[in-house]
Design a protein around this motif. Structure first.
Motif, PDB file in Angstrom:
ATOM      1  N   MET A   1       0.863  -0.997   0.092  1.00  0.00           N
ATOM      2  CA  MET A   1      -0.119  -0.150   0.060  1.00  0.00           C
ATOM      3  C   MET A   1       1.015   1.148  -0.029  1.00  0.00           C
ATOM      4  O   MET A   1       1.809   1.201   0.576  1.00  0.00           O
ATOM      5  N   LYS A   2       0.626   2.321  -0.801  1.00  0.00           N
ATOM      6  CA  LYS A   2       1.179   3.631  -0.889  1.00  0.00           C
ATOM      7  C   LYS A   2       0.361   4.565  -0.519  1.00  0.00           C
ATOM      8  O   LYS A   2      -0.805   4.602  -1.059  1.00  0.00           O
ATOM      9  N   CYS A   3       0.595   5.573   0.286  1.00  0.00           N
ATOM     10  CA  CYS A   3      -0.210   6.510   0.780  1.00  0.00           C
ATOM     11  C   CYS A   3       0.640   7.941   0.102  1.00  0.00           C
ATOM     12  O   CYS A   3       1.702   8.081   0.711  1.00  0.00           O
ATOM     13  N   THR A   4      -0.036   8.525  -0.545  1.00  0.00           N
ATOM     14  CA  THR A   4       0.523  10.175  -0.564  1.00  0.00           C
ATOM     15  C   THR A   4      -0.568  11.001   0.086  1.00  0.00           C
ATOM     16  O   THR A   4      -1.800  10.982   0.165  1.00  0.00           O
ATOM     17  N   PHE A   5      -0.077  12.265   0.507  1.00  0.00           N
ATOM     18  CA  PHE A   5      -0.989  13.390   1.024  1.00  0.00           C
ATOM     19  C   PHE A   5      -0.155  14.570   0.991  1.00  0.00           C
ATOM     20  O   PHE A   5       1.278  14.469   1.027  1.00  0.00           O
ATOM     21  N   GLN A   6      -0.861  15.684   1.308  1.00  0.00           N
ATOM     22  CA  GLN A   6      -0.094  17.045   1.422  1.00  0.00           C
ATOM     23  C   GLN A   6       0.423  17.033   2.722  1.00  0.00           C
ATOM     24  O   GLN A   6      -0.480  16.752   3.854  1.00  0.00           O
ATOM     25  N   GLN A   7       1.643  17.779   2.695  1.00  0.00           N
ATOM     26  CA  GLN A   7       1.996  17.979   4.198  1.00  0.00           C
ATOM     27  C   GLN A   7       1.150  18.774   5.040  1.00  0.00           C
ATOM     28  O   GLN A   7       0.355  19.723   4.430  1.00  0.00           O
ATOM     29  N   ASN A   8       1.140  18.292   6.288  1.00  0.00           N
ATOM     30  CA  ASN A   8       0.143  19.010   7.410  1.00  0.00           C
ATOM     31  C   ASN A   8      -1.073  18.982   7.105  1.00  0.00           C
ATOM     32  O   ASN A   8      -2.012  19.647   7.476  1.00  0.00           O
ATOM     33  N   SER A   9      -1.700  17.916   6.085  1.00  0.00           N
ATOM     34  CA  SER A   9      -3.033  17.550   5.860  1.00  0.00           C
ATOM     35  C   SER A   9      -3.359  16.380   5.710  1.00  0.00           C
ATOM     36  O   SER A   9      -4.035  15.751   4.599  1.00  0.00           O
ATOM     37  N   PHE A  10      -2.672  15.308   6.517  1.00  0.00           N
ATOM     38  CA  PHE A  10      -2.817  14.029   6.293  1.00  0.00           C
ATOM     39  C   PHE A  10      -4.243  13.319   6.051  1.00  0.00           C
ATOM     40  O   PHE A  10      -4.682  12.992   5.264  1.00  0.00           O
ATOM     41  N   ASN A  11      -5.146  13.671   6.971  1.00  0.00           N
ATOM     42  CA  ASN A  11      -6.403  13.225   7.215  1.00  0.00           C
ATOM     43  C   ASN A  11      -7.219  13.599   6.192  1.00  0.00           C
ATOM     44  O   ASN A  11      -8.319  12.862   5.290  1.00  0.00           O
ATOM     45  N   ALA A  12      -7.080  15.033   5.419  1.00  0.00           N
ATOM     46  CA  ALA A  12      -7.941  15.432   4.433  1.00  0.00           C
ATOM     47  C   ALA A  12      -7.398  15.111   2.970  1.00  0.00           C
ATOM     48  O   ALA A  12      -8.085  15.280   2.096  1.00  0.00           O
ATOM     49  N   SER A  13      -6.464  14.946   2.840  1.00  0.00           N
ATOM     50  CA  SER A  13      -5.753  14.726   1.536  1.00  0.00           C
ATOM     51  C   SER A  13      -5.174  13.350   1.240  1.00  0.00           C
ATOM     52  O   SER A  13      -4.473  13.182   0.018  1.00  0.00           O
ATOM     53  N   GLN A  14      -5.268  12.444   2.247  1.00  0.00           N
ATOM     54  CA  GLN A  14      -4.535  11.127   1.750  1.00  0.00           C
ATOM     55  C   GLN A  14      -5.340  10.504   0.781  1.00  0.00           C
ATOM     56  O   GLN A  14      -6.520  10.285   0.537  1.00  0.00           O
ATOM     57  N   ASN A  15      -4.329   9.722  -0.078  1.00  0.00           N
ATOM     58  CA  ASN A  15      -4.710   9.072  -1.177  1.00  0.00           C
ATOM     59  C   ASN A  15      -3.891   7.661  -1.059  1.00  0.00           C
ATOM     60  O   ASN A  15      -2.695   7.757  -1.172  1.00  0.00           O
ATOM     61  N   PHE A  16      -4.665   6.654  -1.109  1.00  0.00           N
ATOM     62  CA  PHE A  16      -4.178   5.211  -0.956  1.00  0.00           C
ATOM     63  C   PHE A  16      -3.977   4.432  -2.160  1.00  0.00           C
ATOM     64  O   PHE A  16      -4.988   4.734  -3.139  1.00  0.00           O
ATOM     65  N   GLU A  17      -2.923   3.675  -2.935  1.00  0.00           N
ATOM     66  CA  GLU A  17      -2.725   3.242  -4.006  1.00  0.00           C
ATOM     67  C   GLU A  17      -1.999   1.677  -3.606  1.00  0.00           C
ATOM     68  O   GLU A  17      -1.413   1.616  -2.560  1.00  0.00           O
ATOM     69  N   SER A  18      -2.513   0.846  -4.424  1.00  0.00           N
ATOM     70  CA  SER A  18      -1.630  -0.514  -4.348  1.00  0.00           C
ATOM     71  C   SER A  18      -0.157  -0.339  -5.017  1.00  0.00           C
ATOM     72  O   SER A  18      -0.339   0.237  -6.312  1.00  0.00           O
ATOM     73  N   ILE A  19       0.607  -1.001  -4.549  1.00  0.00           N
ATOM     74  CA  ILE A  19       2.161  -0.656  -5.258  1.00  0.00           C
ATOM     75  C   ILE A  19       2.190  -1.908  -6.225  1.00  0.00           C
ATOM     76  O   ILE A  19       3.225  -1.916  -7.004  1.00  0.00           O
ATOM     77  N   LEU A  20       1.348  -2.955  -6.032  1.00  0.00           N
ATOM     78  CA  LEU A  20       1.517  -4.194  -6.872  1.00  0.00           C
ATOM     79  C   LEU A  20       0.521  -4.030  -8.178  1.00  0.00           C
ATOM     80  O   LEU A  20       0.303  -5.089  -8.824  1.00  0.00           O
TER      81      LEU A  20
END
Length: 50
Positions: A1-20
């Motif tokens: 699982m890979k998560c990208t997010f905006q710094q200082n805004s984890f809960n509002a901007s998190q986006n999860f993707e599969s790395i496989l």
């Protein structure tokens, strides 16, 4: 699982993707658990980025 997010805004901007290219599980509870554990780890080791 890979998560990208905006710094200082984890809960509002998190986006999860599969790395496989496909999720290893389709169980929503397992995916939610992984996301929570990732958030817990970030809070413990990288609080300033959340």
């Amino acid at each position: 699982m890979k998560c990208t997010f905006q710094q200082n805004s984890f809960n509002a901007s998190q986006n999860f993707e599969s790395i496989l290219g496909a999720w290893l599980t389709s169980d929503a509870q397992e995916l939610a658990k992984g996301a929570r554990e990732m958030g817990d780890w970030l809070r413990e080791f990288h609080q300033g980025k959340l």
